[in-house]
Design a protein around this motif. Structure first.
Motif, PDB file in Angstrom:
ATOM      1  N   GLU A  78      51.747  87.663  85.114  1.00  0.00           N
ATOM      2  CA  GLU A  78      50.916  88.741  84.589  1.00  0.00           C
ATOM      3  C   GLU A  78      50.526  88.507  83.137  1.00  0.00           C
ATOM      4  O   GLU A  78      49.422  88.866  82.717  1.00  0.00           O
ATOM      5  N   VAL A  79      51.417  87.884  82.356  1.00  0.00           N
ATOM      6  CA  VAL A  79      51.056  87.511  80.981  1.00  0.00           C
ATOM      7  C   VAL A  79      49.931  86.478  80.998  1.00  0.00           C
ATOM      8  O   VAL A  79      48.945  86.595  80.265  1.00  0.00           O
ATOM      9  N   VAL A  80      50.078  85.461  81.844  1.00  0.00           N
ATOM     10  CA  VAL A  80      49.040  84.425  81.948  1.00  0.00           C
ATOM     11  C   VAL A  80      47.714  85.033  82.384  1.00  0.00           C
ATOM     12  O   VAL A  80      46.648  84.705  81.836  1.00  0.00           O
ATOM     13  N   VAL A 124      53.968  95.289  76.778  1.00  0.00           N
ATOM     14  CA  VAL A 124      54.166  93.944  76.229  1.00  0.00           C
ATOM     15  C   VAL A 124      53.075  92.998  76.732  1.00  0.00           C
ATOM     16  O   VAL A 124      52.542  92.182  75.967  1.00  0.00           O
ATOM     17  N   ILE A 125      52.717  93.094  77.987  1.00  0.00           N
ATOM     18  CA  ILE A 125      51.649  92.263  78.535  1.00  0.00           C
ATOM     19  C   ILE A 125      50.339  92.540  77.802  1.00  0.00           C
ATOM     20  O   ILE A 125      49.582  91.613  77.470  1.00  0.00           O
ATOM     21  N   GLU A 126      50.086  93.799  77.504  1.00  0.00           N
ATOM     22  CA  GLU A 126      48.886  94.154  76.726  1.00  0.00           C
ATOM     23  C   GLU A 126      48.970  93.566  75.318  1.00  0.00           C
ATOM     24  O   GLU A 126      47.953  93.121  74.755  1.00  0.00           O
ATOM     25  N   ASP A 127      50.164  93.528  74.727  1.00  0.00           N
ATOM     26  CA  ASP A 127      50.330  92.896  73.415  1.00  0.00           C
ATOM     27  C   ASP A 127      49.957  91.416  73.472  1.00  0.00           C
ATOM     28  O   ASP A 127      49.338  90.885  72.531  1.00  0.00           O
ATOM     29  N   TYR A 128      50.334  90.735  74.547  1.00  0.00           N
ATOM     30  CA  TYR A 128      49.941  89.326  74.708  1.00  0.00           C
ATOM     31  C   TYR A 128      48.426  89.197  74.764  1.00  0.00           C
ATOM     32  O   TYR A 128      47.844  88.299  74.143  1.00  0.00           O
ATOM     33  N   ARG A 129      47.777  90.063  75.522  1.00  0.00           N
ATOM     34  CA  ARG A 129      46.322  89.983  75.640  1.00  0.00           C
ATOM     35  C   ARG A 129      45.655  90.187  74.282  1.00  0.00           C
ATOM     36  O   ARG A 129      44.764  89.419  73.893  1.00  0.00           O
ATOM     37  N   GLN A 130      46.091  91.210  73.553  1.00  0.00           N
ATOM     38  CA  GLN A 130      45.499  91.482  72.250  1.00  0.00           C
ATOM     39  C   GLN A 130      45.774  90.353  71.260  1.00  0.00           C
ATOM     40  O   GLN A 130      44.914  90.004  70.445  1.00  0.00           O
ATOM     41  N   ALA A 131      46.970  89.765  71.338  1.00  0.00           N
ATOM     42  CA  ALA A 131      47.296  88.648  70.450  1.00  0.00           C
ATOM     43  C   ALA A 131      46.407  87.446  70.733  1.00  0.00           C
ATOM     44  O   ALA A 131      45.961  86.751  69.803  1.00  0.00           O
ATOM     45  N   ALA A 132      46.126  87.178  72.007  1.00  0.00           N
ATOM     46  CA  ALA A 132      45.224  86.078  72.352  1.00  0.00           C
ATOM     47  C   ALA A 132      43.832  86.332  71.802  1.00  0.00           C
ATOM     48  O   ALA A 132      43.184  85.418  71.259  1.00  0.00           O
ATOM     49  N   ALA A 133      43.360  87.561  71.918  1.00  0.00           N
ATOM     50  CA  ALA A 133      42.044  87.901  71.368  1.00  0.00           C
ATOM     51  C   ALA A 133      42.025  87.702  69.861  1.00  0.00           C
ATOM     52  O   ALA A 133      41.054  87.155  69.301  1.00  0.00           O
ATOM     53  N   LYS A 134      43.075  88.117  69.178  1.00  0.00           N
ATOM     54  CA  LYS A 134      43.146  87.954  67.723  1.00  0.00           C
ATOM     55  C   LYS A 134      43.243  86.481  67.340  1.00  0.00           C
ATOM     56  O   LYS A 134      42.741  86.067  66.283  1.00  0.00           O
ATOM     57  N   ALA A 135      43.898  85.675  68.176  1.00  0.00           N
ATOM     58  CA  ALA A 135      43.979  84.237  67.891  1.00  0.00           C
ATOM     59  C   ALA A 135      42.586  83.615  67.864  1.00  0.00           C
ATOM     60  O   ALA A 135      42.270  82.805  66.976  1.00  0.00           O
ATOM     61  N   GLN A 147      57.031 100.503  82.361  1.00  0.00           N
ATOM     62  CA  GLN A 147      55.945 100.935  81.485  1.00  0.00           C
ATOM     63  C   GLN A 147      55.926 100.102  80.209  1.00  0.00           C
ATOM     64  O   GLN A 147      54.854  99.699  79.719  1.00  0.00           O
ATOM     65  N   GLU A 148      57.107  99.816  79.673  1.00  0.00           N
ATOM     66  CA  GLU A 148      57.190  98.991  78.469  1.00  0.00           C
ATOM     67  C   GLU A 148      56.773  97.547  78.759  1.00  0.00           C
ATOM     68  O   GLU A 148      56.158  96.886  77.912  1.00  0.00           O
ATOM     69  N   ILE A 149      57.096  97.040  79.931  1.00  0.00           N
ATOM     70  CA  ILE A 149      56.664  95.695  80.312  1.00  0.00           C
ATOM     71  C   ILE A 149      55.142  95.613  80.299  1.00  0.00           C
ATOM     72  O   ILE A 149      54.553  94.644  79.782  1.00  0.00           O
ATOM     73  N   ALA A 150      54.487  96.622  80.849  1.00  0.00           N
ATOM     74  CA  ALA A 150      53.024  96.653  80.846  1.00  0.00           C
ATOM     75  C   ALA A 150      52.485  96.645  79.419  1.00  0.00           C
ATOM     76  O   ALA A 150      51.467  95.987  79.127  1.00  0.00           O
ATOM     77  N   GLU A 166      66.447  95.062  89.462  1.00  0.00           N
ATOM     78  CA  GLU A 166      66.352  95.340  90.898  1.00  0.00           C
ATOM     79  C   GLU A 166      64.995  95.946  91.262  1.00  0.00           C
ATOM     80  O   GLU A 166      64.826  96.499  92.342  1.00  0.00           O
ATOM     81  N   ASP A 167      64.016  95.791  90.342  1.00  0.00           N
ATOM     82  CA  ASP A 167      62.684  96.322  90.606  1.00  0.00           C
ATOM     83  C   ASP A 167      61.722  95.167  90.885  1.00  0.00           C
ATOM     84  O   ASP A 167      62.155  94.078  91.300  1.00  0.00           O
ATOM     85  N   ALA A 168      60.438  95.357  90.649  1.00  0.00           N
ATOM     86  CA  ALA A 168      59.426  94.346  90.965  1.00  0.00           C
ATOM     87  C   ALA A 168      59.499  93.121  90.062  1.00  0.00           C
ATOM     88  O   ALA A 168      58.812  92.126  90.326  1.00  0.00           O
ATOM     89  N   TYR A 169      60.334  93.151  89.009  1.00  0.00           N
ATOM     90  CA  TYR A 169      60.423  92.030  88.071  1.00  0.00           C
ATOM     91  C   TYR A 169      61.760  91.286  88.166  1.00  0.00           C
ATOM     92  O   TYR A 169      62.082  90.468  87.295  1.00  0.00           O
ATOM     93  N   GLY A 170      62.531  91.541  89.208  1.00  0.00           N
ATOM     94  CA  GLY A 170      63.815  90.861  89.339  1.00  0.00           C
ATOM     95  C   GLY A 170      64.177  90.601  90.780  1.00  0.00           C
ATOM     96  O   GLY A 170      63.572  91.134  91.710  1.00  0.00           O
TER      97      GLY A 170
END
Length: 366
Positions: A218-220, A161-172, A156-159, A202-206
């Protein structure tokens, strides 16, 4: 003898940008923001505008959230005050005829407890980076302090952070930048997900290559979906080993990611090569493999001089060359390279923090 006919001074399109030359100013942390709030300011605008003759300026690494910070006085792109501060910079660069992209940064475990309300740093896994970060204490003095062992991010926290990247790109884009570069190199959060030495999930990110690449993908997707792939680049550093990042699987992982990025239509990959004295050489077979996997532009950055830069661009293994430290004391670096003029040396004591001295007071040559 001038290098008037050098390929370094030929025009090139990179995504949506048309560049007048192949010389890039590499991202360099200088820690000159206004406090409190890590806000870019008029001094920073002057610094970047002085260097606007580069084909492309890449901003210093800029945290996408408070959680993403790991060093003192580094700029952010998550508040409106920061957006307004960055607008001073982009306006000054554009008025000087330049082009500039913002490097989006989340340090992950390369941080210190003092930057976090709960005192906890975050990462893919609870593993120490065995590294230090620059932290200014209450006495106003900056010191290198040990990074603590982080806690592992939840899915949930990973999701988030990905949203933070999206918002940061918009603000850029709101701040006037011509695009963004996602910092996926040098042992920071995206790089931590890519490597088996820092990612024990050991989940979907490792685990598998596909899973370790998932966070970067997903960040890209979030960033390119917000501002366009033609305005998005990424920095990668496959050959670094410091910060407990010596992963035996990183080269095939990076090449797999490059193929994924190619499918997304990303504007460029920025290859961060080590620039210390005993750094490993980047083998040509990797460079050829990267070309085979990625059809966009490739920027290289390391210990390049004019001759090495021209050679690698002529070889076709890179399209542009980024210079870091030479730009510090040589704001007119492209002209000095073109006319083979001597390069000034920088004062290492003024790299981080402070004011105009060692920052905007290096003169251009007449």
């Amino acid at each position: 003898m001038a290098l008037e006919t050098s390929v370094l001074f030929s025009a090139l399109n990179v995504g949506s940008l048309q560049l007048p030359n192949r010389i890039v100013m590499a991202p360099m942390t200088r820690s000159r923001t206004d406090q409190p709030g890590d806000i870019p300011n008029a001094l920073m605008a002057q610094y970047y505008a002085q260097r606007a003759s580069a084909g492309l300026l890449i901003s210093e690494a800029t945290q996408i959230s408070r959680q993403g910070q790991g060093y003192s006085f580094t700029p952010g792109i998550y508040t409106q005050q920061q957006v307004q501060g960055w607008r001073l910079v982009t306006d000054a660069v554009h008025q000087a005829g330049g082009r500039i992209v913002l490097q989006l940064w989340h340090v992950g475990r390369m941080s210190h407890a003092s930057f976090h309300a709960d005192g906890q740093t975050v990462a893919p896994s609870a593993l120490s980076p065995q590294a230090q970060v620059w932290v200014v204490g209450e006495d106003g003095v900056g010191r290198m302090l040990d990074c603590p062992v982080p806690r592992a991010l939840t899915e949930q926290e990973i999701a988030a952070v990905i949203e933070d990247y999206r918002q940061a790109a918009a603000k850029a884009i709101q701040a006037g930048f011509d695009g963004v570069e996602i910092h996926g190199a040098n042992g920071y959060l995206i790089d931590q997900f890519l490597r088996t030495t820092s990612n024990h999930r050991e989940d979907a990110y490792g685990g598998s290559v596909e899973n370790r690449v998932r966070f970067a993908r997903e960040v890209v997707e979030a960033v390119a979906g917000e501002i366009g792939a033609e305005r998005t680049g990424i920095r990668l550093a496959p050959f670094i080993t410091q910060r407990a990042m010596n992963c035996p699987e990183i080269i095939p992982t990076i090449l797999h990611l490059a193929k994924v990025l190619d499918g997304k239509g990303l504007a460029y990959i920025h290859l961060s090569e080590a620039d210390w004295e005993d750094a490993p050489e980047i083998p040509d077979d990797f460079r050829h493999a990267l070309r085979a996997h990625f059809s966009g532009r490739i920027i290289v950055a390391g210990k390049y001089d004019a001759d090495r830069a021209e050679q690698i661009v002529k070889s076709g293994l890179a399209d542009l060359v980024a210079f870091g430290r030479p730009f510090i004391a040589n704001p007119d670096l492209p002209a000095r390279l073109r006319h083979q003029l001597p390069l000034a040396s920088f004062d290492p004591h003024t790299l981080f923090g402070g004011g105009a001295h060692g920052y905007t007071d290096y003169p251009s040559m007449a």
